[in-house]
Design a protein around this motif. Structure first.
Motif, PDB file in Angstrom:
ATOM      1  N   VAL A 159      -6.607   6.995  -7.968  1.00 14.56           N
ATOM      2  CA  VAL A 159      -7.204   6.694  -9.272  1.00 14.56           C
ATOM      3  C   VAL A 159      -8.714   6.608  -9.130  1.00 14.56           C
ATOM      4  CG1 VAL A 159      -7.335   5.021 -11.151  1.00 14.56           C
ATOM      5  CG2 VAL A 159      -5.138   5.476 -10.040  1.00 14.56           C
ATOM      6  N   ARG A 160      -9.413   7.291 -10.016  1.00 13.04           N
ATOM      7  CA  ARG A 160     -10.874   7.255 -10.008  1.00 13.04           C
ATOM      8  C   ARG A 160     -11.393   7.691 -11.365  1.00 13.04           C
ATOM      9  NH1 ARG A 160     -12.006  12.382  -5.951  1.00 13.04           N
ATOM     10  NH2 ARG A 160     -10.882  13.947  -7.163  1.00 13.04           N
ATOM     11  N   GLU A 161     -12.665   7.444 -11.601  1.00 13.47           N
ATOM     12  CA  GLU A 161     -13.277   7.879 -12.853  1.00 13.47           C
ATOM     13  C   GLU A 161     -13.687   9.341 -12.746  1.00 13.47           C
ATOM     14  OE1 GLU A 161     -16.468   5.445 -14.229  1.00 13.47           O
ATOM     15  OE2 GLU A 161     -15.078   4.200 -15.387  1.00 13.47           O
TER      16      GLU A 161
ATOM     17  N   PRO B 295      -4.661   4.503 -16.960  1.00 14.97           N
ATOM     18  CA  PRO B 295      -5.307   5.762 -16.552  1.00 14.97           C
ATOM     19  C   PRO B 295      -4.488   6.967 -16.998  1.00 14.97           C
ATOM     20  CG  PRO B 295      -5.227   4.210 -14.720  1.00 14.97           C
ATOM     21  CD  PRO B 295      -4.362   3.637 -15.798  1.00 14.97           C
TER      22      PRO B 295
ATOM     23  N   ASP C 290      -3.231  10.972 -16.309  1.00 12.48           N
ATOM     24  CA  ASP C 290      -2.836  11.745 -15.131  1.00 12.48           C
ATOM     25  C   ASP C 290      -3.409  13.151 -15.261  1.00 12.48           C
ATOM     26  OD1 ASP C 290      -1.253   9.733 -13.878  1.00 12.48           O
ATOM     27  OD2 ASP C 290       0.326  10.117 -15.354  1.00 12.48           O
TER      28      ASP C 290
ATOM     29  N   GLU D  75     -10.831   6.856 -16.668  1.00 13.64           N
ATOM     30  CA  GLU D  75     -10.087   6.562 -15.447  1.00 13.64           C
ATOM     31  C   GLU D  75      -8.861   7.465 -15.379  1.00 13.64           C
ATOM     32  OE1 GLU D  75      -8.339   2.580 -14.880  1.00 13.64           O
ATOM     33  OE2 GLU D  75      -9.782   2.380 -13.226  1.00 13.64           O
ATOM     34  N   ALA D  76      -8.644   8.069 -14.199  1.00 18.04           N
ATOM     35  CA  ALA D  76      -7.559   9.045 -14.081  1.00 18.04           C
ATOM     36  C   ALA D  76      -6.905   8.968 -12.717  1.00 18.04           C
ATOM     37  CB  ALA D  76      -8.092  10.454 -14.320  1.00 18.04           C
ATOM     38  N   ASN D  77      -5.616   9.213 -12.716  1.00 18.74           N
ATOM     39  CA  ASN D  77      -4.861   9.382 -11.476  1.00 18.74           C
ATOM     40  C   ASN D  77      -4.903  10.871 -11.138  1.00 18.74           C
ATOM     41  OD1 ASN D  77      -3.152   8.843  -9.291  1.00 18.74           O
ATOM     42  ND2 ASN D  77      -1.336   9.282 -10.528  1.00 18.74           N
TER      43      ASN D  77
END
Length: 591
Positions: free
Chosen positions: A60-62, A108, A110, A139-141
């Motif tokens: 997970v990160r931006e 988040p 995906d 924020e996304a996986n």
């Protein structure tokens, strides 16, 4: 009764949705007008075209919202800026906005990552809402998908066709394996077909040379090292990519290859990549400076007669052609004008001397007055004799025929050579009207390359034993002018490369203050470790130059070309003209 706060919130969110929907409609209208697609990309389509080879989790990160370019299943539901395209999504979209602006927030999304681009697996509405709320990141996986060809966020649907061709090209050639980190991206369709043809040609050549079957992988690697990269280095050295904004080095490589091939077919002889690249930029660059130069040149050509044209600026040849080269030789290609007379053959002998020292190539040029004279026994005999002499001297040679004014045709062809060698059978005359009509003056003024003038005088021999033909005693007449500085550059090269003695002469008229020109030349030569003898004289310029050359046994004089504008020189005359009329030694005139 007070209104329900929740109902007010959902109504406000719905209004935001319909505003976003209206912007989507406007975006699609503009896309139809401009031809630029606003479609999201299909992840499955991209994955197949770019030949995905595997994936790995990145956690997970931006990620930047602008880098999200497509979707797994809902790429038709939103525009490229994730504006909603269907009103059926209104309540779901509004609900996501309420959650995003509430206390709980949203989980988040995906995404799949290919290169620097992202594709939404789950969370399309969250992306749409976040963009409309003015967010820049989300924020996304992230799951990274590995492909042969990476993507950038500015990729468009039409670009995928090119990207797919690139992936196919790498799949065939394995260049991404043999030359990791290479970048052969292009922006125009059909480019990889040209590269395929070149690699197949390289493969055939290697098979003939080595007497065995050569794999496409092996041929592609050698093509990349020995054919592609040297040209790319020339492109980088000249900085020509700035003339074609939005294009890639490989685009320019392909266009240069095609342009060079067309030039060679038209001219009938080889053209160096540096010369072809300079010509390509001068003809097709979109930079305002280049465009104005083309227009101005055409206007000038139309209104100014040949004898009054001043030609290229001093040093232009060195800046555009010599400095970007990878090799150290100055005169690789030598053009020699032939007319079948003794003077033309003498010019060829001097050209052969230069070519032997430089390991260069001779371009023979015969200019006829009419097309009917191109196919005559005399022309065939001249060509045969030219080839015989070059073969006997061990110098590779090519021959071409042109029809038209001799000086103009030599100047046109000079762009593809490094040195022009001509017979000094008809030097510029002393009378004003004769000077105005002198083809030799026109040649020196307009020629984009140094000119080696071979004087035709009583007793001039063309045998290899003739001391004059050896060009092994050089004298530079130097006055500090811009063209004299170019002559100094050439003289330093010849003295250093050929290891021949060099005399540098500076002459001032009587009663003139001695300028510091000789000191400038001395400093320049010392900085290049070129030994020379320096002579300073006072007296009549032309007479002093010729007398000093004779006293120093110089068999090659070097000097800058005309210093005044053509009209003034026609009226006042020139030291260059006087030396051309009186010299018995070859004179190398630089610009």
């Amino acid at each position: 009764m007070l209104p329900d706060p929740d109902k007010l919130s959902i109504n406000a969110a719905l209004q935001d949705f319909y505003r976003a929907r209206s912007r989507a409609t406007l975006e699609e209208i503009m896309a139809n007008l401009t031809g630029r697609s606003v479609q999201l990309l299909s992840y499955d389509d991209v994955r197949a075209k770019l030949k995905a080879t595997g994936s790995s989790s990145r956690g997970v990160r931006e990620i930047p919202l602008d880098a999200i370019v497509g979707s797994v299943g809902r790429y038709t539901d939103f525009t490229r800026h994730f504006l909603p395209r269907h009103t059926t999504d209104a309540h779901r979209w509004a609900g996501v906005q309420l959650a995003a602006t509430g206390l709980v927030g949203l989980p988040p999304i995906d995404v799949y990552q290919i290169g620097d681009a992202y594709f939404v697996l789950d969370g399309n509405h969250r992306v749409s809402v976040a963009r409309q709320l003015g967010a820049t990141h989300i924020e996304a996986n992230v799951t990274e998908v590995h492909t042969k060809v990476p993507l950038t966020p500015d990729v468009r649907p039409d670009d995928l066709i090119i990207k797919a061709r690139y992936a196919d090209f790498l799949e065939r050639t394995k260049l991404d394996e043999t030359r990791p980190g290479l970048d052969l991206n292009v922006t125009a369709p059909g480019q990889y077909r040209v590269l395929d043809q070149q690699i197949e040609g390289q493969r055939d050549y290697m098979a003939r040379q080595q007497g065995r079957d050569v794999s496409l992988k092996e041929a592609a690697a050698q093509w990349y090292d020995q054919v592609y990269l040297p040209v790319i280095e020339v492109i980088r050295a000249q900085g020509i990519l700035h003339d074609f904004p939005g294009r890639t080095e490989t685009d320019l490589y392909v266009w240069l290859s095609q342009h060079r091939e067309a030039l060679q077919q038209e001219l009938g002889w080889q053209v160096r990549p540096e010369a072809a690249l300079s010509n390509l930029a001068s003809q097709f660059s979109s930079r305002p400076k280049r465009v104005m130069a083309r227009v101005g040149g055409q206007l000038w050509e139309a209104v100014v007669p040949d004898p009054l044209e001043s030609g290229p600026a001093p040093g232009q040849w060195r800046r555009e052609t010599v400095e970007p080269r990878r090799d150290e030789r100055l005169f690789n290609h030598i053009l020699v004008a032939l007319d079948g007379d003794a003077g033309g053959w003498l010019a060829l002998e001097y050209a052969l001397t230069v070519a032997q020292r430089e390991e260069g190539r001779i371009f023979g040029l015969h200019v006829t007055a009419t097309d009917a004279l191109r196919e005559t026994p005399q022309t065939e005999a001249l060509q045969a004799e030219f080839r015989r002499r070059c073969e006997e001297a061990g110098v590779p040679a090519e021959f071409a025929l042109e029809t038209g004014p001799v000086a103009r045709k030599i100047c046109e062809r000079a762009w593809w050579a490094d040195l022009v060698t001509v017979s000094l059978t008809h030097p510029p005359a002393a009378q004003i009207m004769a000077r105005l009509g002198s083809g030799f003056r026109t040649l020196i003024h307009r020629c984009a390359r140094p000119v080696l003038a071979a004087p035709t005088f009583a007793g001039a021999a063309i045998s290899p034993d003739n001391p004059s033909r050896k060009l092994d005693q050089a004298m530079l007449a130097y006055d500090g002018s811009p063209k004299a500085q170019e002559a100094l550059f050439v003289a330093a090269y010849l003295a250093g490369r050929w290891r021949i003695p060099l005399v540098v002469l500076s002459v001032t008229e009587k009663n003139e203050v001695m300028p510091e020109t000789l000191a400038q030349a001395q400093a320049y030569l010392e900085s290049r470790n070129v030994p020379a003898t320096f002579i300073s004289e006072s007296g009549p310029v032309v007479e002093t130059i010729l007398q000093t050359a004779a006293a120093q046994h110089a068999n090659l004089m070097i000097m800058g070309g005309y210093g005044l504008n053509p009209m003034l020189e026609v009226v006042l005359g020139s030291s260059v003209d006087q030396i051309l009329r009186q010299t018995s030694q070859p004179l190398l005139i630089c610009r």
